[in-house]
Design a protein around this motif. Structure first.
Motif, PDB file in Angstrom:
ATOM      1  N   VAL A  16       0.740  -1.311  -0.049  1.00 40.85           N
ATOM      2  CA  VAL A  16      -0.011   0.005  -0.107  1.00 40.85           C
ATOM      3  C   VAL A  16       0.893   1.241   0.137  1.00 40.85           C
ATOM      4  N   VAL A  17       0.840   2.109  -0.811  1.00 42.73           N
ATOM      5  CA  VAL A  17       1.492   3.304  -1.054  1.00 42.73           C
ATOM      6  C   VAL A  17       0.423   4.571  -0.951  1.00 42.73           C
ATOM      7  N   THR A  18       0.741   5.539  -0.115  1.00 39.23           N
ATOM      8  CA  THR A  18       0.179   6.899  -0.051  1.00 39.23           C
ATOM      9  C   THR A  18       0.924   7.862  -1.147  1.00 39.23           C
ATOM     10  N   ALA A  19       0.169   8.668  -1.857  1.00 42.97           N
ATOM     11  CA  ALA A  19       0.870   9.817  -2.461  1.00 42.97           C
ATOM     12  C   ALA A  19       0.325  11.126  -2.633  1.00 42.97           C
ATOM     13  N   GLY A  20       0.881  12.152  -2.909  1.00 39.55           N
ATOM     14  CA  GLY A  20       0.451  13.202  -3.247  1.00 39.55           C
ATOM     15  C   GLY A  20      -0.165  14.010  -2.008  1.00 39.55           C
ATOM     16  N   PRO A  21      -0.683  15.286  -1.909  1.00 40.82           N
ATOM     17  CA  PRO A  21      -1.037  15.935  -0.853  1.00 40.82           C
ATOM     18  C   PRO A  21      -2.375  15.700  -0.325  1.00 40.82           C
ATOM     19  N   THR A  22      -2.807  16.273   0.484  1.00 36.91           N
ATOM     20  CA  THR A  22      -4.296  16.124   1.190  1.00 36.91           C
ATOM     21  C   THR A  22      -4.900  17.518   1.082  1.00 36.91           C
ATOM     22  N   ARG A  23      -6.046  17.587   0.953  1.00 40.18           N
ATOM     23  CA  ARG A  23      -6.760  19.040   0.940  1.00 40.18           C
ATOM     24  C   ARG A  23      -7.823  18.884   2.299  1.00 40.18           C
ATOM     25  N   GLU A  24      -7.605  20.114   2.971  1.00 40.61           N
ATOM     26  CA  GLU A  24      -8.263  20.166   4.119  1.00 40.61           C
ATOM     27  C   GLU A  24      -9.515  21.330   3.859  1.00 40.61           C
ATOM     28  N   ALA A  25     -10.502  21.026   3.956  1.00 40.54           N
ATOM     29  CA  ALA A  25     -11.621  22.259   3.803  1.00 40.54           C
ATOM     30  C   ALA A  25     -11.673  23.183   4.863  1.00 40.54           C
ATOM     31  N   VAL A  26     -11.649  24.661   4.246  1.00 40.40           N
ATOM     32  CA  VAL A  26     -11.664  25.694   5.266  1.00 40.40           C
ATOM     33  C   VAL A  26     -13.464  25.787   5.186  1.00 40.40           C
ATOM     34  N   ASP A  27     -13.923  26.085   4.001  1.00 35.48           N
ATOM     35  CA  ASP A  27     -15.243  26.143   3.650  1.00 35.48           C
ATOM     36  C   ASP A  27     -15.620  25.302   2.233  1.00 35.48           C
ATOM     37  N   PRO A  28     -16.724  25.525   1.734  1.00 33.75           N
ATOM     38  CA  PRO A  28     -16.975  24.742   0.506  1.00 33.75           C
ATOM     39  C   PRO A  28     -16.040  25.145  -0.797  1.00 33.75           C
ATOM     40  N   VAL A  29     -15.397  26.074  -0.681  1.00 30.93           N
ATOM     41  CA  VAL A  29     -14.812  26.629  -1.815  1.00 30.93           C
ATOM     42  C   VAL A  29     -13.201  26.908  -1.565  1.00 30.93           C
ATOM     43  N   ARG A  30     -12.733  26.702  -0.390  1.00 32.28           N
ATOM     44  CA  ARG A  30     -11.726  26.871  -0.001  1.00 32.28           C
ATOM     45  C   ARG A  30     -10.988  25.554   0.653  1.00 32.28           C
ATOM     46  N   PHE A  31      -9.432  25.295   0.587  1.00 28.02           N
ATOM     47  CA  PHE A  31      -8.845  24.527   1.445  1.00 28.02           C
ATOM     48  C   PHE A  31      -7.311  24.866   1.726  1.00 28.02           C
ATOM     49  N   ILE A  32      -6.788  24.003   2.710  1.00 30.77           N
ATOM     50  CA  ILE A  32      -5.452  24.156   2.931  1.00 30.77           C
ATOM     51  C   ILE A  32      -4.784  22.981   2.290  1.00 30.77           C
ATOM     52  N   SER A  33      -3.595  22.990   1.685  1.00 36.50           N
ATOM     53  CA  SER A  33      -2.967  21.799   1.299  1.00 36.50           C
ATOM     54  C   SER A  33      -1.300  22.355   0.924  1.00 36.50           C
ATOM     55  N   ASN A  34      -0.703  21.380   0.192  1.00 34.02           N
ATOM     56  CA  ASN A  34       0.515  21.764  -0.044  1.00 34.02           C
ATOM     57  C   ASN A  34       1.273  21.514  -1.526  1.00 34.02           C
TER      58      ASN A  34
END
Ligand code: C5P
Length: 218
Positions: free
Chosen positions: A12-30
Motif C-alpha cells: 500500500v502506497v500513499t501519494a500526493g497532498p491532502t486537502r483540508e476544507a476551510v469552507d465549501p470553496v477553500r482548502f489548505i494543502s501543500n
C-alpha cells in the motif's frame, strides 16, 4: 505476476497532498505533486507486487497494474489506508499528509468582514505512525522532507514514528517537491545508504531494492 522481487506481496502506497476544507470553496494543502509516490507504486508493481495506491488530488496517470483509490482529505486517506491494510506486506507512506485541518469547516462560504479572521486547526492522525505501531503490521517506509540537518532529523523521525525505514530528502531552493529528480538518504535502525540525484522513477526502483534487502531482516 509470479515473478519479481515483490511477487506475492501486497503493497500500500500513499501519494500526493491532502486537502483540508476551510469552507465549501477553500482548502489548505501543500505543493506535493505525487510524483515520488506514483513512481514507487509503479516500481513495486513492476516487481510483481499487488499495489494499492491511495492518492490525494494530483495530476498523474495511474501506473499500469496498480489499484488506485482517490481521496481528498487526511481523514479520508487514513480511512482508505486502514480499509486496504489487511494482508499488506509493505506500507510506503509517501503522501504529504496535512498535519492539521480546520477544526470547524464552514458549511457556507466565509464572507470577508473583519480585518482579521482566526482559523483554528486541529491535528490530523499520523497515518504512517499508526501503521508502524500495529502488532504484526507491514514493513513501513516513511519519507522525510527536511530543510536542514537531514540525517539528524530523519533519524529522529525513524525512532519517533518507529518505522522500519525513512527516505529523507532536502527540500527548498528548487529541491524536492514538484521536481522531476531528487536524491535520497535512506536510513534504517542500524544502517543507511545514499541514493544520488536521479529521476524519481529511477530513485523509486533503487529504493525498493533497499526495502527488499531490509525487509528480509525484519
Ligand atoms: O512528520 P512528517 O510529516 O515530516 O513525516 C512524514 C512522513 O509521515 C511521510 O512518510 C508521510 O507520508 C507520513 N505522514 C502520515 N500522516 C501524517 C503526517 C505524515 O502518514 N498525518
Amino acid at each position: 505476476s509470479n515473478t519479481g522481487l515483490f511477487a506475492g506481496q501486497k503493497v500500500v502506497v500513499t501519494a500526493g497532498p491532502t486537502r483540508e476544507a476551510v469552507d465549501p470553496v477553500r482548502f489548505i494543502s501543500n505543493r506535493s505533486s505525487g510524483k515520488m509516490g506514483f513512481a514507487l507504486a509503479e516500481a513495486f508493481a513492476a516487481e510483481g507486487a499487488k499495489v494499492v495506491l491511495v492518492s490525494g488530488p494530483v495530476n498523474m496517470a495511474t501506473p499500469a497494474g496498480v489499484q488506485r483509490v482517490d481521496v481528498v482529505s487526511a481523514l479520508q486517506m487514513h480511512e482508505a489506508v486502514f480499509d486496504h491494510l489487511p494482508g499488506t506486506d509493505v506500507f510506503a507512506g509517501c503522501a504529504a499528509v496535512a498535519d492539521y485541518r480546520p477544526g470547524n469547516p464552514q458549511q457556507q462560504k466565509i464572507k470577508k468582514a473583519e480585518q482579521q479572521l482566526e482559523l483554528t486547526l486541529v491535528k490530523n492522525p499520523d497515518i504512517l505512525a499508526e501503521v508502524a505501531a500495529l502488532d504484526d503490521g507491514p514493513f513501513t517506509l516513511g519519507f522525510a522532507a527536511e530543510t536542514r540537518k537531514l540525517a539528524e532529523n530523519a533519524r529522529i523521525k525513524l525512532v519517533r514514528k518507529s518505522v522500519d525505514m525513512i527516505a529523507a530528502n532536502l527540500v527548498g531552493e528548487n529541491r524536492g517537491f514538484d521536481m522531476e529528480g531528487n536524491a535520497l538518504l535512506v536510513l534504517w535502525s542500524d544502517g543507511e545508504t545514499e541514493l544520488p540525484m536521479q529521476s524519481k522513477k529511477s530513485l523509486a526502483r533503487e529504493l525498493i531494492q533497499v526495502v527488499a534487502e531490509q525487509q528480509v531482516r525484519k
